[in-house]
Design a protein around this motif. Structure first.
Motif, PDB file in Angstrom:
ATOM      1  N   GLU A 131       0.810  -1.228   0.000  1.00 42.48           N
ATOM      2  CA  GLU A 131       0.000   0.000   0.000  1.00 42.48           C
ATOM      3  C   GLU A 131       0.841   1.275   0.000  1.00 42.48           C
ATOM      4  O   GLU A 131       0.306   2.376  -0.166  1.00 42.48           O
ATOM      5  CB  GLU A 131      -0.901   0.027   1.237  1.00 42.48           C
ATOM      6  N   VAL A 132       2.151   1.135   0.192  1.00 43.94           N
ATOM      7  CA  VAL A 132       2.994   2.304   0.461  1.00 43.94           C
ATOM      8  C   VAL A 132       3.069   3.284  -0.701  1.00 43.94           C
ATOM      9  O   VAL A 132       2.922   4.502  -0.515  1.00 43.94           O
ATOM     10  CB  VAL A 132       4.415   1.861   0.878  1.00 43.94           C
ATOM     11  N   TYR A 133       3.289   2.789  -1.919  1.00 47.07           N
ATOM     12  CA  TYR A 133       3.475   3.699  -3.055  1.00 47.07           C
ATOM     13  C   TYR A 133       2.280   4.637  -3.213  1.00 47.07           C
ATOM     14  O   TYR A 133       2.438   5.854  -3.342  1.00 47.07           O
ATOM     15  CB  TYR A 133       3.701   2.910  -4.346  1.00 47.07           C
ATOM     16  N   VAL A 134       1.081   4.075  -3.206  1.00 47.99           N
ATOM     17  CA  VAL A 134      -0.130   4.887  -3.390  1.00 47.99           C
ATOM     18  C   VAL A 134      -0.301   5.870  -2.237  1.00 47.99           C
ATOM     19  O   VAL A 134      -0.680   7.037  -2.448  1.00 47.99           O
ATOM     20  CB  VAL A 134      -1.379   3.984  -3.513  1.00 47.99           C
ATOM     21  N   ALA A 135       0.019   5.438  -1.023  1.00 47.60           N
ATOM     22  CA  ALA A 135      -0.099   6.321   0.142  1.00 47.60           C
ATOM     23  C   ALA A 135       0.863   7.505   0.033  1.00 47.60           C
ATOM     24  O   ALA A 135       0.513   8.639   0.383  1.00 47.60           O
ATOM     25  CB  ALA A 135       0.175   5.539   1.424  1.00 47.60           C
ATOM     26  N   LEU A 136       2.062   7.255  -0.490  1.00 50.21           N
ATOM     27  CA  LEU A 136       3.027   8.340  -0.698  1.00 50.21           C
ATOM     28  C   LEU A 136       2.562   9.248  -1.839  1.00 50.21           C
ATOM     29  O   LEU A 136       2.668  10.473  -1.766  1.00 50.21           O
ATOM     30  CB  LEU A 136       4.407   7.762  -1.024  1.00 50.21           C
ATOM     31  N   GLN A 137       2.055   8.646  -2.873  1.00 49.74           N
ATOM     32  CA  GLN A 137       1.599   9.393  -4.043  1.00 49.74           C
ATOM     33  C   GLN A 137       0.431  10.313  -3.704  1.00 49.74           C
ATOM     34  O   GLN A 137       0.367  11.468  -4.155  1.00 49.74           O
ATOM     35  CB  GLN A 137       1.186   8.400  -5.137  1.00 49.74           C
ATOM     36  N   GLN A 138      -0.497   9.815  -2.889  1.00 48.41           N
ATOM     37  CA  GLN A 138      -1.686  10.578  -2.532  1.00 48.41           C
ATOM     38  C   GLN A 138      -1.481  11.486  -1.324  1.00 48.41           C
ATOM     39  O   GLN A 138      -2.377  12.258  -0.983  1.00 48.41           O
ATOM     40  CB  GLN A 138      -2.842   9.613  -2.264  1.00 48.41           C
ATOM     41  N   GLY A 139      -0.325  11.392  -0.681  1.00 48.11           N
ATOM     42  CA  GLY A 139      -0.045  12.249   0.468  1.00 48.11           C
ATOM     43  C   GLY A 139      -0.687  11.767   1.757  1.00 48.11           C
ATOM     44  O   GLY A 139      -0.764  12.522   2.731  1.00 48.11           O
ATOM     45  N   THR A 140      -1.138  10.512   1.775  1.00 49.75           N
ATOM     46  CA  THR A 140      -1.686   9.939   3.007  1.00 49.75           C
ATOM     47  C   THR A 140      -0.609   9.937   4.079  1.00 49.75           C
ATOM     48  O   THR A 140      -0.879  10.154   5.270  1.00 49.75           O
ATOM     49  CB  THR A 140      -2.188   8.497   2.767  1.00 49.75           C
ATOM     50  N   VAL A 141       0.625   9.662   3.655  1.00 47.20           N
ATOM     51  CA  VAL A 141       1.801   9.797   4.526  1.00 47.20           C
ATOM     52  C   VAL A 141       2.827  10.647   3.789  1.00 47.20           C
ATOM     53  O   VAL A 141       2.810  10.737   2.558  1.00 47.20           O
ATOM     54  CB  VAL A 141       2.405   8.422   4.894  1.00 47.20           C
ATOM     55  N   ASP A 142       3.712  11.276   4.549  1.00 41.54           N
ATOM     56  CA  ASP A 142       4.724  12.150   3.947  1.00 41.54           C
ATOM     57  C   ASP A 142       6.000  11.404   3.574  1.00 41.54           C
ATOM     58  O   ASP A 142       6.718  11.817   2.666  1.00 41.54           O
ATOM     59  CB  ASP A 142       5.088  13.279   4.915  1.00 41.54           C
ATOM     60  N   GLY A 143       6.275  10.320   4.302  1.00 43.11           N
ATOM     61  CA  GLY A 143       7.529   9.619   4.074  1.00 43.11           C
ATOM     62  C   GLY A 143       7.475   8.174   4.540  1.00 43.11           C
ATOM     63  O   GLY A 143       6.427   7.678   4.951  1.00 43.11           O
ATOM     64  N   GLN A 144       8.632   7.527   4.456  1.00 42.99           N
ATOM     65  CA  GLN A 144       8.731   6.122   4.856  1.00 42.99           C
ATOM     66  C   GLN A 144      10.203   5.818   5.157  1.00 42.99           C
ATOM     67  O   GLN A 144      11.086   6.634   4.934  1.00 42.99           O
ATOM     68  CB  GLN A 144       8.173   5.213   3.769  1.00 42.99           C
ATOM     69  N   GLU A 145      10.458   4.617   5.679  1.00 37.86           N
ATOM     70  CA  GLU A 145      11.825   4.168   5.955  1.00 37.86           C
ATOM     71  C   GLU A 145      12.020   2.807   5.298  1.00 37.86           C
ATOM     72  O   GLU A 145      11.154   1.942   5.398  1.00 37.86           O
ATOM     73  CB  GLU A 145      12.079   4.077   7.467  1.00 37.86           C
ATOM     74  N   THR A 173      13.477  -0.264  -6.113  1.00 30.96           N
ATOM     75  CA  THR A 173      12.626  -1.168  -6.878  1.00 30.96           C
ATOM     76  C   THR A 173      11.131  -0.854  -6.744  1.00 30.96           C
ATOM     77  O   THR A 173      10.346  -1.177  -7.640  1.00 30.96           O
ATOM     78  CB  THR A 173      12.865  -2.627  -6.472  1.00 30.96           C
ATOM     79  N   GLN A 174      10.750  -0.193  -5.649  1.00 34.38           N
ATOM     80  CA  GLN A 174       9.337   0.165  -5.470  1.00 34.38           C
ATOM     81  C   GLN A 174       8.990   1.508  -6.118  1.00 34.38           C
ATOM     82  O   GLN A 174       7.844   1.957  -6.065  1.00 34.38           O
ATOM     83  CB  GLN A 174       8.990   0.215  -3.971  1.00 34.38           C
ATOM     84  N   GLY A 175       9.990   2.159  -6.712  1.00 31.29           N
ATOM     85  CA  GLY A 175       9.746   3.396  -7.435  1.00 31.29           C
ATOM     86  C   GLY A 175       9.427   4.594  -6.552  1.00 31.29           C
ATOM     87  O   GLY A 175       8.775   5.546  -7.002  1.00 31.29           O
ATOM     88  N   TYR A 176       9.907   4.587  -5.316  1.00 31.02           N
ATOM     89  CA  TYR A 176       9.581   5.688  -4.397  1.00 31.02           C
ATOM     90  C   TYR A 176      10.196   7.013  -4.841  1.00 31.02           C
ATOM     91  O   TYR A 176       9.705   8.084  -4.461  1.00 31.02           O
ATOM     92  CB  TYR A 176      10.041   5.357  -2.974  1.00 31.02           C
ATOM     93  N   ALA A 177      11.239   6.958  -5.648  1.00 34.12           N
ATOM     94  CA  ALA A 177      11.846   8.197  -6.147  1.00 34.12           C
ATOM     95  C   ALA A 177      10.852   9.000  -6.986  1.00 34.12           C
ATOM     96  O   ALA A 177      11.006  10.222  -7.137  1.00 34.12           O
ATOM     97  CB  ALA A 177      13.093   7.875  -6.967  1.00 34.12           C
ATOM     98  N   GLU A 178       9.843   8.355  -7.503  1.00 33.28           N
ATOM     99  CA  GLU A 178       8.827   9.032  -8.312  1.00 33.28           C
ATOM    100  C   GLU A 178       7.891   9.883  -7.448  1.00 33.28           C
ATOM    101  O   GLU A 178       7.293  10.852  -7.941  1.00 33.28           O
ATOM    102  CB  GLU A 178       7.987   7.989  -9.069  1.00 33.28           C
ATOM    103  N   VAL A 179       7.761   9.506  -6.171  1.00 31.45           N
ATOM    104  CA  VAL A 179       6.804  10.189  -5.297  1.00 31.45           C
ATOM    105  C   VAL A 179       7.447  10.746  -4.021  1.00 31.45           C
ATOM    106  O   VAL A 179       6.749  11.258  -3.145  1.00 31.45           O
ATOM    107  CB  VAL A 179       5.639   9.242  -4.919  1.00 31.45           C
ATOM    108  N   GLN A 180       8.781  10.672  -3.946  1.00 29.24           N
ATOM    109  CA  GLN A 180       9.522  11.202  -2.788  1.00 29.24           C
ATOM    110  C   GLN A 180      10.689  12.047  -3.295  1.00 29.24           C
ATOM    111  O   GLN A 180      11.483  11.567  -4.118  1.00 29.24           O
ATOM    112  CB  GLN A 180      10.055  10.060  -1.919  1.00 29.24           C
ATOM    113  N   LYS A 181      10.796  13.244  -2.781  1.00 26.52           N
ATOM    114  CA  LYS A 181      11.845  14.144  -3.275  1.00 26.52           C
ATOM    115  C   LYS A 181      13.145  14.022  -2.489  1.00 26.52           C
ATOM    116  O   LYS A 181      14.235  14.221  -3.047  1.00 26.52           O
ATOM    117  CB  LYS A 181      11.346  15.595  -3.223  1.00 26.52           C
TER     118      LYS A 181
END
Length: 345
Positions: A211-225, A233-241
């Motif tokens: 669920e993490v990618y969509v939550a980051l994309q939609q702003g449900t959460v601001d970040g992750q570890e 591999t999860q493509g977080y660079a697309e939704v995390q600066k």
């Protein structure tokens, strides 16, 4: 005539005895053949894990299968079930003591339900390097934790690496503890993780990995570890600066088996398996390190703004995290925490 009748009867009697003896011999041979055929059937080991075959854990599982089958000359057959084909981690841990599956490699934190001491991998800024982590698990620290599972019919065979965790977020660079204030971070379930972010003035939001990618994309959460490889591999660079290279926690696996099954193996077979596990563990850790290094290079080239914590930064974070240590030292064990610190030396 009497003499002829007597000789005829004697011949029939001898023939009958020979036929009976031959029948018993055939029956005995058939039974022995069946026993020999039964004993020659291979020992089957079902190995369930949740990652892809090309991940360090997946490649290690396949290497284990290859080496075991080669070196036992077919006496042992290993069936590998990757990508949760057989069980997810939670179900696998439940099934292992029942011997439904003989080998699993779940995340270390999945064992917290058996003993809170396994939360040590989440203690913030405790380990300073991969080498320190290996030293802890291969030494007294690993032995203490392994004993905590014995009463559950679970035996720890090795620690397989996944890597250090690092912070990402979409709001701002995270260089000091104060930079975390007011942010929401996706985490795995865990009391230590809740307290870690609370100590930084941030919020922990437990959430499934898928669920993490969509939550980051939609702003449900601001970040992750996460590890470099997972972030990549999860493509977080697309939704995390922003990426902060912190190495503040660990995501690793424990290779586990059913104790009764393991003890029931022929001694020579068990010895071969132990030798293979040592060899495969060394290779698995190398694959993990190489993969994380390669992913880090990709992330730096992705356009993310990267900040590496300095020694002084880490000392400031360690001070901020002191309340976490005070709260969990007793449940985890101060002796284990000290062994972890000693492994850093």
């Amino acid at each position: 005539m009497k003499r002829v009748s007597f000789l005829f009867m004697l011949i029939l009697l001898i023939g009958g005895l020979f036929a009976c003896s031959n029948s018993q011999s055939t029956s005995t041979n058939t039974t022995e053949e069946k026993k020999e055929e039964s004993s020659s059937e291979p020992i089957v080991i079902k190995f369930s894990h949740v990652t892809a075959p090309d991940s360090p854990k997946g490649k290690a599982a396949d290497l284990f299968k290859q080496l075991v089958e080669e070196r036992t000359k077919g006496r042992v057959k290993v069936e590998v079930y990757p990508s949760s084909q057989l069980f997810d981690d939670d179900k696998a841990i439940q099934e292992l003591p029942r011997n439904t599956v003989q080998l699993i490699a779940p995340s270390t934190t999945k064992l917290v339900s058996y003993d809170p001491a396994f939360q040590i991998v989440d203690m913030p800024f405790l380990f300073t390097s991969d080498k320190a982590v290996y030293k802890f698990w291969d030494g007294e620290g690993g032995q203490i934790l392994s004993k905590k599972l014995e009463k559950y019919n679970i035996k720890v065979l090795a620690m397989w690496a996944n890597g250090d965790k690092h912070f990402t977020n979409s709001k701002r660079p995270l260089k000091k503890p104060a930079d975390f204030k007011g942010l929401k971070f996706r985490t795995q379930t865990g009391k230590v993780l809740d307290e870690q972010f609370a100590a930084l003035g941030a919020s922990a939001v437990p959430m499934g990995f898928s669920e993490v990618y969509v939550a980051l994309q939609q702003g449900t959460v601001d970040g992750q570890e996460n590890t470099f490889n997972n972030i990549d591999t999860q493509g977080y660079a697309e939704v995390q600066k922003y990426l902060t290279v912190s190495g503040h926690g660990r995501l690793d696996y424990l290779l586990l088996t059913n104790t009764k099954f393991w003890d029931s193996l022929p001694e020579d077979v068990r010895k071969t398996l132990e030798e293979v596990i040592v060899e495969v563990t060394e290779q698995q850790r190398k694959w993990s390190e190489e993969l994380n290094k390669a992913s880090y290079e990709k992330l730096k080239a992705s356009g993310m703004e990267v900040y590496e914590l300095t020694k002084e930064d880490i000392e400031e974070f360690q001070k901020a995290m002191q309340p976490v240590y005070e709260k969990f030292a007793d449940s985890i064990g101060q002796d284990l925490i000290e062994l972890a610190k000693k492994a850093n030396e």
